[in-house]
Design a protein around this motif. Structure first.
Motif, PDB file in Angstrom:
ATOM      1  N   LYS A   1      64.071  45.954  62.878  1.00 49.83           N
ATOM      2  CA  LYS A   1      63.047  45.771  63.900  1.00 49.83           C
ATOM      3  C   LYS A   1      61.746  46.420  63.426  1.00 49.83           C
ATOM      4  CE  LYS A   1      61.832  46.864  68.641  1.00 49.83           C
ATOM      5  NZ  LYS A   1      62.187  47.525  69.875  1.00 49.83           N
ATOM      6  N   ILE A   2      60.667  45.703  63.631  1.00 49.97           N
ATOM      7  CA  ILE A   2      59.348  46.235  63.308  1.00 49.97           C
ATOM      8  C   ILE A   2      58.667  46.569  64.625  1.00 49.97           C
ATOM      9  CG2 ILE A   2      57.104  45.749  62.230  1.00 49.97           C
ATOM     10  CD1 ILE A   2      59.413  45.941  60.224  1.00 49.97           C
ATOM     11  N   ARG A   3      58.284  47.794  64.791  1.00 47.33           N
ATOM     12  CA  ARG A   3      57.619  48.212  66.025  1.00 47.33           C
ATOM     13  C   ARG A   3      56.189  47.669  66.054  1.00 47.33           C
ATOM     14  NH1 ARG A   3      61.342  51.412  68.027  1.00 47.33           N
ATOM     15  NH2 ARG A   3      62.466  52.916  66.792  1.00 47.33           N
ATOM     16  N   TRP A   4      55.644  47.590  67.269  1.00 42.61           N
ATOM     17  CA  TRP A   4      54.307  46.998  67.425  1.00 42.61           C
ATOM     18  C   TRP A   4      53.268  47.707  66.575  1.00 42.61           C
ATOM     19  CZ3 TRP A   4      50.158  49.761  69.035  1.00 42.61           C
ATOM     20  CH2 TRP A   4      50.410  50.969  69.703  1.00 42.61           C
ATOM     21  N   TRP A   5      53.358  49.050  66.504  1.00 45.10           N
ATOM     22  CA  TRP A   5      52.358  49.800  65.767  1.00 45.10           C
ATOM     23  C   TRP A   5      52.514  49.603  64.262  1.00 45.10           C
ATOM     24  CZ3 TRP A   5      54.061  53.488  62.402  1.00 45.10           C
ATOM     25  CH2 TRP A   5      55.355  53.994  62.620  1.00 45.10           C
ATOM     26  N   GLN A   6      53.729  49.321  63.799  1.00 46.39           N
ATOM     27  CA  GLN A   6      53.932  49.041  62.383  1.00 46.39           C
ATOM     28  C   GLN A   6      53.311  47.691  62.014  1.00 46.39           C
ATOM     29  OE1 GLN A   6      58.205  49.556  62.695  1.00 46.39           O
ATOM     30  NE2 GLN A   6      58.116  51.324  61.319  1.00 46.39           N
ATOM     31  N   GLY A   7      53.467  46.706  62.901  1.00 45.29           N
ATOM     32  CA  GLY A   7      52.826  45.415  62.688  1.00 45.29           C
ATOM     33  C   GLY A   7      51.318  45.542  62.703  1.00 45.29           C
ATOM     34  N   LEU A   8      50.802  46.349  63.637  1.00 47.75           N
ATOM     35  CA  LEU A   8      49.366  46.586  63.717  1.00 47.75           C
ATOM     36  C   LEU A   8      48.858  47.268  62.444  1.00 47.75           C
ATOM     37  CD1 LEU A   8      46.845  46.418  65.601  1.00 47.75           C
ATOM     38  CD2 LEU A   8      47.395  48.750  66.313  1.00 47.75           C
ATOM     39  N   LEU A   9      49.565  48.281  61.982  1.00 45.24           N
ATOM     40  CA  LEU A   9      49.175  48.999  60.762  1.00 45.24           C
ATOM     41  C   LEU A   9      49.198  48.082  59.549  1.00 45.24           C
ATOM     42  CD1 LEU A   9      48.367  51.695  59.505  1.00 45.24           C
ATOM     43  CD2 LEU A   9      50.801  52.208  59.235  1.00 45.24           C
ATOM     44  N   CYS A  10      50.221  47.255  59.442  1.00 44.79           N
ATOM     45  CA  CYS A  10      50.289  46.295  58.335  1.00 44.79           C
ATOM     46  C   CYS A  10      49.084  45.356  58.392  1.00 44.79           C
ATOM     47  CB  CYS A  10      51.593  45.504  58.411  1.00 44.79           C
ATOM     48  SG  CYS A  10      51.740  44.251  57.129  1.00 44.79           S
ATOM     49  N   GLY A  11      48.757  44.881  59.577  1.00 47.76           N
ATOM     50  CA  GLY A  11      47.609  44.000  59.739  1.00 47.76           C
ATOM     51  C   GLY A  11      46.306  44.679  59.358  1.00 47.76           C
ATOM     52  N   ILE A  12      46.161  45.943  59.735  1.00 48.16           N
ATOM     53  CA  ILE A  12      44.949  46.688  59.381  1.00 48.16           C
ATOM     54  C   ILE A  12      44.818  46.803  57.866  1.00 48.16           C
ATOM     55  CG2 ILE A  12      43.875  48.984  59.428  1.00 48.16           C
ATOM     56  CD1 ILE A  12      45.007  49.264  62.324  1.00 48.16           C
ATOM     57  N   VAL A  13      45.908  47.146  57.203  1.00 48.07           N
ATOM     58  CA  VAL A  13      45.871  47.319  55.738  1.00 48.07           C
ATOM     59  C   VAL A  13      45.537  46.003  55.040  1.00 48.07           C
ATOM     60  CG1 VAL A  13      47.311  47.825  53.713  1.00 48.07           C
ATOM     61  CG2 VAL A  13      47.407  49.318  55.725  1.00 48.07           C
ATOM     62  N   VAL A  14      46.234  44.928  55.423  1.00 51.78           N
ATOM     63  CA  VAL A  14      46.006  43.632  54.779  1.00 51.78           C
ATOM     64  C   VAL A  14      44.597  43.133  55.072  1.00 51.78           C
ATOM     65  CG1 VAL A  14      46.700  41.200  54.778  1.00 51.78           C
ATOM     66  CG2 VAL A  14      48.442  42.999  54.712  1.00 51.78           C
ATOM     67  N   SER A  15      44.177  43.188  56.320  1.00 47.88           N
ATOM     68  CA  SER A  15      42.869  42.682  56.700  1.00 47.88           C
ATOM     69  C   SER A  15      41.746  43.518  56.082  1.00 47.88           C
ATOM     70  CB  SER A  15      42.730  42.657  58.222  1.00 47.88           C
ATOM     71  OG  SER A  15      41.510  42.071  58.600  1.00 47.88           O
ATOM     72  N   PHE A  16      41.919  44.832  56.066  1.00 47.25           N
ATOM     73  CA  PHE A  16      40.915  45.691  55.438  1.00 47.25           C
ATOM     74  C   PHE A  16      40.782  45.347  53.960  1.00 47.25           C
ATOM     75  CE2 PHE A  16      39.343  49.714  53.613  1.00 47.25           C
ATOM     76  CZ  PHE A  16      38.188  49.861  54.371  1.00 47.25           C
ATOM     77  N   GLY A  17      41.905  45.066  53.316  1.00 46.73           N
ATOM     78  CA  GLY A  17      41.877  44.656  51.911  1.00 46.73           C
ATOM     79  C   GLY A  17      41.080  43.377  51.716  1.00 46.73           C
ATOM     80  N   ILE A  18      41.290  42.407  52.602  1.00 46.07           N
ATOM     81  CA  ILE A  18      40.537  41.147  52.539  1.00 46.07           C
ATOM     82  C   ILE A  18      39.050  41.415  52.713  1.00 46.07           C
ATOM     83  CG2 ILE A  18      40.064  38.988  53.773  1.00 46.07           C
ATOM     84  CD1 ILE A  18      43.099  38.946  54.486  1.00 46.07           C
ATOM     85  N   GLU A  19      38.710  42.176  53.738  1.00 50.32           N
ATOM     86  CA  GLU A  19      37.299  42.421  54.061  1.00 50.32           C
ATOM     87  C   GLU A  19      36.599  43.215  52.963  1.00 50.32           C
ATOM     88  OE1 GLU A  19      35.698  41.035  56.738  1.00 50.32           O
ATOM     89  OE2 GLU A  19      37.609  40.027  57.112  1.00 50.32           O
ATOM     90  N   ILE A  20      37.268  44.194  52.389  1.00 49.51           N
ATOM     91  CA  ILE A  20      36.682  44.983  51.302  1.00 49.51           C
ATOM     92  C   ILE A  20      36.439  44.098  50.082  1.00 49.51           C
ATOM     93  CG2 ILE A  20      37.279  46.733  49.545  1.00 49.51           C
ATOM     94  CD1 ILE A  20      36.084  47.950  52.025  1.00 49.51           C
ATOM     95  N   LEU A  21      37.417  43.242  49.756  1.00 49.94           N
ATOM     96  CA  LEU A  21      37.220  42.343  48.619  1.00 49.94           C
ATOM     97  C   LEU A  21      36.077  41.369  48.877  1.00 49.94           C
ATOM     98  CD1 LEU A  21      40.880  41.576  47.484  1.00 49.94           C
ATOM     99  CD2 LEU A  21      39.106  42.770  46.186  1.00 49.94           C
ATOM    100  N   GLN A  22      35.976  40.856  50.099  1.00 50.50           N
ATOM    101  CA  GLN A  22      34.871  39.962  50.426  1.00 50.50           C
ATOM    102  C   GLN A  22      33.526  40.674  50.231  1.00 50.50           C
ATOM    103  OE1 GLN A  22      35.663  38.643  54.432  1.00 50.50           O
ATOM    104  NE2 GLN A  22      36.722  36.805  53.732  1.00 50.50           N
ATOM    105  N   LEU A  23      33.464  41.922  50.634  1.00 54.19           N
ATOM    106  CA  LEU A  23      32.217  42.682  50.506  1.00 54.19           C
ATOM    107  C   LEU A  23      31.907  42.992  49.045  1.00 54.19           C
ATOM    108  CD1 LEU A  23      29.887  44.202  51.942  1.00 54.19           C
ATOM    109  CD2 LEU A  23      31.374  46.221  51.944  1.00 54.19           C
ATOM    110  N   VAL A  24      32.854  43.585  48.349  1.00 52.51           N
ATOM    111  CA  VAL A  24      32.625  44.034  46.976  1.00 52.51           C
ATOM    112  C   VAL A  24      32.360  42.854  46.034  1.00 52.51           C
ATOM    113  CG1 VAL A  24      33.744  45.161  44.994  1.00 52.51           C
ATOM    114  CG2 VAL A  24      33.917  46.179  47.266  1.00 52.51           C
TER     115      VAL A  24
END
Length: 137
Positions: A78-101
């Motif tokens: 089972k993946i808790r809601w906050w673990q899913g949220l944290l995974c989303g933050i990490v993946v999305s932040f990676g996308i956004e940083i790459l788009q910027l850089v």
């Protein structure tokens, strides 16, 4: 690792490759850095009646929903809601940083929030489905 778990890991990695390719690497480089650090600007536009921004926000929420849905199967737990949220933050932040850089898009805090909510919702739904399937074995 069980066979189904291995397939879920492969599906999640393939999905991530497609998401990164479509949001970063297939875009043409721009001449300047583009970013918007105004928190919730897109939702304010939605509440002012922008149907186009509503569509964009919904699509951003949906972007990482499948990844979240695969997490309980990839980790075989089972993946808790906050673990899913944290995974989303990490993946999305990676996308956004790459788009910027790499100057291949617009870095937006709203995108990180919306993508993360989608991953969280997917993880919750995936955990429910995994639980229901485990009960039938």
């Amino acid at each position: 690792m069980k066979g189904f778990q291995a397939y879920a890991c492969l599906a999640a990695l393939t999905f991530l490759a497609i998401v990164y390719a479509s949001t970063v690497f297939t875009r043409n480089p721009q001449t300047d850095y583009h970013y918007n650090l105004d928190l919730f600007w897109s939702w304010r536009a939605v509440f002012r009646g922008s149907r186009e921004m509503l569509k964009e926000d919904i699509l951003n929420i949906m972007l990482l929903l499948p990844l979240g849905g695969l997490l309980p199967f990839a980790f075989d737990k089972k993946i808790r809601w906050w673990q899913g949220l944290l995974c989303g933050i990490v993946v999305s932040f990676g996308i956004e940083i790459l788009q910027l850089v790499l100057k291949r898009g617009l870095f937006e805090l709203d995108d990180i929030i919306n993508n993360s909510l989608g991953c969280m919702m997917g993880a919750v739904l995936g955990s429910v489905v995994a639980h229901l399937l485990a009960g039938k074995e």
